[in-house]
Design a protein around this motif. Structure first.
Motif, PDB file in Angstrom:
ATOM      1  N   UNK A  85       0.806  -1.193   0.000  1.00 35.27           N
ATOM      2  CA  UNK A  85       0.000   0.000   0.000  1.00 35.27           C
ATOM      3  C   UNK A  85       0.854   1.264   0.000  1.00 35.27           C
ATOM      4  N   UNK A  86       0.361   2.355  -0.640  1.00 28.56           N
ATOM      5  CA  UNK A  86       1.146   3.578  -0.676  1.00 28.56           C
ATOM      6  C   UNK A  86       0.391   4.746  -0.048  1.00 28.56           C
ATOM      7  N   UNK A  87       1.176   5.731   0.408  1.00 26.66           N
ATOM      8  CA  UNK A  87       0.630   6.992   0.906  1.00 26.66           C
ATOM      9  C   UNK A  87       1.292   8.119   0.129  1.00 26.66           C
ATOM     10  N   UNK A  88       0.457   9.056  -0.349  1.00 28.79           N
ATOM     11  CA  UNK A  88       0.979  10.220  -1.060  1.00 28.79           C
ATOM     12  C   UNK A  88       0.558  11.473  -0.319  1.00 28.79           C
ATOM     13  N   UNK A  89       1.473  12.420  -0.241  1.00 27.06           N
ATOM     14  CA  UNK A  89       1.145  13.695   0.371  1.00 27.06           C
ATOM     15  C   UNK A  89       1.443  14.807  -0.641  1.00 27.06           C
ATOM     16  N   UNK A  90       0.627  15.881  -0.657  1.00 20.70           N
ATOM     17  CA  UNK A  90       0.836  16.909  -1.684  1.00 20.70           C
ATOM     18  C   UNK A  90       2.192  17.612  -1.531  1.00 20.70           C
ATOM     19  N   UNK A  91       2.810  17.935  -2.651  1.00 21.94           N
ATOM     20  CA  UNK A  91       4.021  18.760  -2.671  1.00 21.94           C
ATOM     21  C   UNK A  91       3.542  20.214  -2.687  1.00 21.94           C
ATOM     22  N   UNK A  92       3.734  20.912  -1.565  1.00 15.38           N
ATOM     23  CA  UNK A  92       3.171  22.265  -1.418  1.00 15.38           C
ATOM     24  C   UNK A  92       4.068  23.358  -2.000  1.00 15.38           C
ATOM     25  N   UNK A  93       5.244  22.997  -2.526  1.00 22.58           N
ATOM     26  CA  UNK A  93       6.088  24.053  -3.111  1.00 22.58           C
ATOM     27  C   UNK A  93       5.323  24.697  -4.266  1.00 22.58           C
ATOM     28  N   UNK A  94       5.377  26.039  -4.330  1.00 20.26           N
ATOM     29  CA  UNK A  94       4.481  26.793  -5.217  1.00 20.26           C
ATOM     30  C   UNK A  94       4.515  26.303  -6.667  1.00 20.26           C
ATOM     31  N   UNK A  95       5.713  25.950  -7.166  1.00 19.50           N
ATOM     32  CA  UNK A  95       5.774  25.565  -8.590  1.00 19.50           C
ATOM     33  C   UNK A  95       5.159  24.196  -8.842  1.00 19.50           C
ATOM     34  N   UNK A  96       4.899  23.451  -7.755  1.00 21.41           N
ATOM     35  CA  UNK A  96       4.302  22.120  -7.888  1.00 21.41           C
ATOM     36  C   UNK A  96       2.855  22.082  -7.418  1.00 21.41           C
ATOM     37  N   UNK A  97       2.285  23.227  -7.057  1.00 21.36           N
ATOM     38  CA  UNK A  97       0.986  23.243  -6.390  1.00 21.36           C
ATOM     39  C   UNK A  97       0.083  24.333  -6.974  1.00 21.36           C
ATOM     40  N   UNK A  98      -0.696  23.998  -8.038  1.00 26.93           N
ATOM     41  CA  UNK A  98      -1.546  25.002  -8.694  1.00 26.93           C
ATOM     42  C   UNK A  98      -2.560  25.638  -7.743  1.00 26.93           C
ATOM     43  N   UNK A  99      -3.110  24.848  -6.807  1.00 22.36           N
ATOM     44  CA  UNK A  99      -4.117  25.380  -5.887  1.00 22.36           C
ATOM     45  C   UNK A  99      -3.506  26.488  -5.028  1.00 22.36           C
ATOM     46  N   UNK A 100      -2.276  26.275  -4.621  1.00 25.19           N
ATOM     47  CA  UNK A 100      -1.599  27.267  -3.792  1.00 25.19           C
ATOM     48  C   UNK A 100      -1.281  28.530  -4.588  1.00 25.19           C
ATOM     49  N   UNK A 101      -0.926  28.351  -5.855  1.00 27.67           N
ATOM     50  CA  UNK A 101      -0.609  29.523  -6.692  1.00 27.67           C
ATOM     51  C   UNK A 101      -1.800  30.471  -6.777  1.00 27.67           C
ATOM     52  N   UNK A 102      -3.010  29.912  -6.801  1.00 26.30           N
ATOM     53  CA  UNK A 102      -4.211  30.769  -6.854  1.00 26.30           C
ATOM     54  C   UNK A 102      -4.337  31.609  -5.585  1.00 26.30           C
ATOM     55  N   UNK A 103      -4.006  31.026  -4.432  1.00 27.54           N
ATOM     56  CA  UNK A 103      -4.120  31.769  -3.169  1.00 27.54           C
ATOM     57  C   UNK A 103      -3.008  32.833  -3.094  1.00 27.54           C
ATOM     58  N   UNK A 104      -1.819  32.498  -3.593  1.00 25.73           N
ATOM     59  CA  UNK A 104      -0.726  33.487  -3.605  1.00 25.73           C
ATOM     60  C   UNK A 104      -1.126  34.675  -4.487  1.00 25.73           C
ATOM     61  N   UNK A 105      -1.807  34.395  -5.611  1.00 22.52           N
ATOM     62  CA  UNK A 105      -2.266  35.479  -6.491  1.00 22.52           C
ATOM     63  C   UNK A 105      -3.271  36.365  -5.759  1.00 22.52           C
ATOM     64  N   UNK A 106      -4.164  35.757  -4.974  1.00 23.58           N
ATOM     65  CA  UNK A 106      -5.134  36.545  -4.195  1.00 23.58           C
ATOM     66  C   UNK A 106      -4.413  37.409  -3.154  1.00 23.58           C
ATOM     67  N   UNK A 107      -3.363  36.852  -2.548  1.00 24.55           N
ATOM     68  CA  UNK A 107      -2.591  37.624  -1.563  1.00 24.55           C
ATOM     69  C   UNK A 107      -1.886  38.795  -2.256  1.00 24.55           C
ATOM     70  N   UNK A 108      -1.399  38.572  -3.472  1.00 23.37           N
ATOM     71  CA  UNK A 108      -0.736  39.657  -4.216  1.00 23.37           C
ATOM     72  C   UNK A 108      -1.738  40.762  -4.532  1.00 23.37           C
ATOM     73  N   UNK A 109      -2.976  40.362  -4.879  1.00 20.56           N
ATOM     74  CA  UNK A 109      -4.020  41.365  -5.126  1.00 20.56           C
ATOM     75  C   UNK A 109      -4.365  42.124  -3.844  1.00 20.56           C
ATOM     76  N   UNK A 110      -4.402  41.402  -2.731  1.00 18.57           N
ATOM     77  CA  UNK A 110      -4.656  42.046  -1.434  1.00 18.57           C
ATOM     78  C   UNK A 110      -3.545  43.049  -1.120  1.00 18.57           C
ATOM     79  N   UNK A 111      -2.308  42.690  -1.458  1.00 17.04           N
ATOM     80  CA  UNK A 111      -1.183  43.607  -1.225  1.00 17.04           C
ATOM     81  C   UNK A 111      -1.336  44.878  -2.061  1.00 17.04           C
ATOM     82  N   UNK A 112      -1.723  44.718  -3.329  1.00 16.67           N
ATOM     83  CA  UNK A 112      -1.947  45.877  -4.200  1.00 16.67           C
ATOM     84  C   UNK A 112      -3.022  46.778  -3.583  1.00 16.67           C
TER      85      UNK A 112
END
Ligand SMILES: [Zn+2]
Ligand SMILES: [Zn+2]
Length: 274
Positions: free
Chosen positions: A178-205
């Motif tokens: 049996x295997x276990x996989x955990x998400x790679x949260x580094x931004x270049x490997x995590x599209x879901x996280x990139x969307x939140x970083x974009x929202x934070x950038x908009x909040x900064x603006x």
């Protein structure tokens, strides 16, 4: 440039994980500020998501430290640091909190943008190839994964940064189910996280363009919300926002913004709709 007076023309961003591709167009469009990418400092030394390097500072302190390092390594007076944290205790799946810290030493200014939202990611366990394929299909195909020896706390990483269902299944077969996989949260490997970083950038603006009407200092946002909008039927307070306050950290000027609506639907009332 619509930002505050004497805002810098350039800002340094420290990242090893391609976050400049997300942040730079948003700052260019929103503020006319050019982002200078800095990668000469290894941000992983401040903490990694796989806990190989434990983070000693809080997320906000880490983002601020990265912003100061960005200035130091670029020689620019303004810098941005980014830090994400993940919390899975709320029962909504995984909540991603992204902080972008902006420092402008020429104007003695610090502004932090924070966005937190649930993201569609989870730990995967599978006992065979078909099950693994079906579970992977629920997530973004561009999300990368780490293969773990088990789901336990002391699990060993067998492979990291795996992407593409075929590659992942090949790795699983190599190490055996049996295997276990955990998400790679580094931004270049995590599209879901990139969307939140974009929202934070908009909040900064938004924060850098929201100026105190009294002194012109940025970050004058109506972020302090007070609930209690009265019910339309019985007038008792509901959980809806009644008024929002903004406070200037520079001159202490304050302003209140009442909710445009004078009353809340009885749907939100604990007495009328218990
Ligand atoms: Zn002010
Ligand atoms: Zn009511």
């Amino acid at each position: 440039v619509r930002a505050y007076q004497n805002a810098p023309h350039q800002v340094a961003l420290l990242t090893k994980h391609l976050k400049q591709l997300i942040v730079s167009p948003i700052l260019a469009d929103g503020l006319g500020i050019k982002t200078v990418h800095v990668d000469s400092f290894d941000t992983d030394s401040l903490g990694t998501f796989d806990n190989k390097v434990k983070r000693d500072l809080s997320a906000k302190q880490t983002a601020l430290k990265k912003a100061h390092l960005a200035c130091e390594f670029s020689g620019l007076s303004a810098g941005i640091g980014s830090e994400g944290s993940f919390n899975s205790e709320l029962g909504f799946g995984i909540v991603d909190q992204e902080i972008l810290a902006f420092v402008d030493s020429a104007n003695a200014l610090t502004v932090c943008a924070i966005v937190a939202k649930p993201i569609n990611l989870a730990l995967i366990s599978a006992t065979d190839e078909t099950m693994l394929y079906q579970k992977l299909a629920k997530f973004d195909p561009h999300q990368a994964w780490h293969l773990l020896s088990s789901a336990e706390q002391d699990a060993v990483y067998l492979a990291t940064g795996l992407s593409g269902a075929d590659n992942i299944i090949a790795a699983a077969n190599r190490h055996g189910f049996e295997v276990t996989l955990t998400p790679d949260f580094r931004a270049m490997h995590c599209p879901a996280r990139r969307e939140i970083i974009a929202l934070a950038a908009q909040d900064l603006v938004t924060r850098l363009c929201s100026l105190c009407p009294n002194c012109g200092h940025p970050d004058f946002v109506f972020s302090h919300k007070i609930s209690g909008l009265p019910c339309e039927l019985c007038d008792s307070p509901t959980a809806l926002v009644k008024v929002s306050h903004a406070h200037c950290v520079s001159c202490q000027f304050q302003q209140s913004e009442p909710n445009e609506r004078k009353s809340a639907s009885s749907f939100y009332c604990e007495l009328c709709n218990p």
